[in-house]
Design a protein around this motif. Structure first.
Motif, short mmCIF file in Angstrom:
data_model
loop_
_atom_site.label_atom_id
_atom_site.label_comp_id
_atom_site.label_asym_id
_atom_site.label_seq_id
_atom_site.Cartn_x
_atom_site.Cartn_y
_atom_site.Cartn_z
N UNK A 132 -22.30 -8.38 22.78
CA UNK A 132 -22.61 -7.07 22.78
C UNK A 132 -21.36 -6.39 22.76
N UNK A 133 -20.23 -7.14 22.87
CA UNK A 133 -18.88 -6.50 23.02
C UNK A 133 -18.07 -6.69 21.64
N UNK A 134 -17.70 -5.46 21.07
CA UNK A 134 -17.16 -5.36 20.04
C UNK A 134 -15.51 -6.23 20.01
N UNK A 161 -23.38 -3.60 15.82
CA UNK A 161 -23.71 -4.80 15.93
C UNK A 161 -23.86 -5.04 17.26
N UNK A 162 -22.73 -4.71 18.25
CA UNK A 162 -22.86 -4.88 19.41
C UNK A 162 -23.94 -3.97 20.27
N UNK A 163 -24.14 -2.81 20.04
CA UNK A 163 -25.59 -2.20 20.51
C UNK A 163 -26.59 -2.67 20.08
N UNK A 164 -26.62 -3.34 18.83
CA UNK A 164 -27.96 -3.78 18.38
C UNK A 164 -28.15 -5.20 19.14
N UNK A 165 -27.17 -5.99 19.39
CA UNK A 165 -27.61 -7.03 20.32
C UNK A 165 -27.95 -6.88 21.70
N UNK A 166 -27.19 -5.72 22.27
CA UNK A 166 -27.81 -5.36 23.38
C UNK A 166 -29.09 -4.72 23.72
N UNK A 167 -29.58 -3.99 22.75
CA UNK A 167 -30.76 -3.55 22.64
C UNK A 167 -32.09 -4.39 22.52
N UNK A 168 -31.60 -5.45 21.46
CA UNK A 168 -32.58 -6.24 21.42
C UNK A 168 -32.80 -7.21 22.59
N UNK A 169 -31.80 -7.52 23.49
CA UNK A 169 -31.82 -8.08 24.65
C UNK A 169 -32.73 -7.22 25.52
N UNK A 170 -32.70 -5.88 25.74
CA UNK A 170 -33.59 -5.07 26.22
C UNK A 170 -34.80 -5.38 26.16
N UNK A 171 -35.42 -5.69 24.89
CA UNK A 171 -36.63 -5.70 24.46
C UNK A 171 -37.38 -6.91 24.70
N UNK A 172 -36.19 -8.11 24.47
CA UNK A 172 -36.75 -9.51 24.65
C UNK A 172 -36.76 -9.84 26.19
N UNK A 186 -40.34 -10.78 21.03
CA UNK A 186 -39.61 -12.15 21.09
C UNK A 186 -38.42 -11.92 20.14
N UNK A 187 -37.68 -12.85 20.00
CA UNK A 187 -36.54 -13.00 18.93
C UNK A 187 -36.76 -12.63 17.83
N UNK A 188 -38.15 -12.73 17.16
CA UNK A 188 -38.29 -12.43 15.75
C UNK A 188 -38.81 -10.99 15.66
N UNK A 206 -36.05 4.04 20.46
CA UNK A 206 -36.99 3.13 19.84
C UNK A 206 -37.07 2.35 21.04
N UNK A 207 -36.32 1.92 21.74
CA UNK A 207 -36.53 0.73 22.87
C UNK A 207 -37.25 1.36 23.88
#
Length: 254
Positions: A132-134, A161-172, A186-188, A206-207
């Motif tokens: 998540x860190x640039x 992309x860093x924020x995308x990775x963070x927020x994907x993790x917040x969902x999964x 999940x991851x998909x 969105x999250x």
């Protein structure tokens, strides 16, 4: 592939995984020097592969502010087996390699605080949270039972992309840290929900909406808002000492 030879690099090494992996791979009936030798050899291999001019090592120590946010943070790790040489390897890195002990926070946070986006530093570690860190990132090969299951990875992460990775993790969520995300995501599926988002604010909204519609609990809307914020504070890796995601969000007026 990311080119890493264009500039001098300072490696920011998340050493917690190194300590654990080399300690756990050393049988309890082995002499102490075996664990220390494995730790030294692993570090030397990593530094040679990264090719950096200098480095800083960070190890987590003492209390952890995330446990104050949520006492259940990493509570699932209580069942992990005792690792005899973990503290020995930790102390060795501090005494012989100048590793910096992160008291009250984690080695990940230290990497986030010291990472520079001018290309002069590279975060070295295999924890997915770090992505998540640039900036530049290096992950050493992962070997299980003598088989390489993931090759060396060099990546460069931009802010989006860093924020995308963070927020994907917040969902999964993150099962390894006992962080519960949104049921059924999940991851998909999670990345698809953020596919049309390009700003932090868009991803946040969105999250949050996904949390509000999560039927994992009947505690109500306010509980889901608080749960979302709590998870972001648990997942967020510091960029400044002591600045959680909520504090940073309030400073930016998000």
């Amino acid at each position: 592939m990311l080119s890493v030879m264009a500039t001098s690099l300072h490696a920011l090494i998340d050493s917690d995984t190194i300590v654990y992996s080399e300690a756990v791979s050393t049988p309890d009936d082995s002499p102490e020097w075996v664990a220390l030798s494995r730790t030294r050899q692993m570090l030397e291999r990593i530094l040679e592969d990264v090719g950096c001019d200098s480095y800083s090592l960070y190890v987590s120590a003492g209390s952890n502010f995330r446990k104050e946010i949520d006492p259940e943070y990493k509570a699932n790790r209580k069942t992990m087996p005792h690792v005899k040489y973990r503290q020995v390897c930790h102390d060795y890195l501090v005494a012989d390699w100048g590793a910096i002990e992160c008291v009250g926070y984690e080695a990940d946070d230290a990497c986030g605080i010291h990472q520079r986006i001018d290309g002069s530093t590279v975060i070295v570690g295999i924890d997915k949270d770090l992505l998540q860190i640039p900036g530049k990132h290096y992950s050493w090969p992962i070997v299980r039972k003598g088989v390489v299951v993931r090759e060396t990875l060099w990546q460069e992460i931009d802010e989006e992309q860093g924020f995308r990775n963070l927020f994907i993790q917040s969902l999964t969520g993150d099962t390894s840290d006992n962080i519960i995300g949104v049921r059924g995501l999940g991851k998909a599926k999670a990345p698809k929900l953020l596919a049309d988002c390009h700003t932090e604010e868009e991803m946040y909204d969105v999250c949050l909406n996904q949390y509000l519609n999560d039927e994992i609990t009947d505690e109500g809307i306010q509980y889901q808002v608080e749960r979302f914020e709590r998870n972001l504070n648990l997942l967020w890796i510091w960029r400044e000492l002591g600045v959680t995601y909520t504090i940073r969000k309030e400073q930016r007026g998000i």
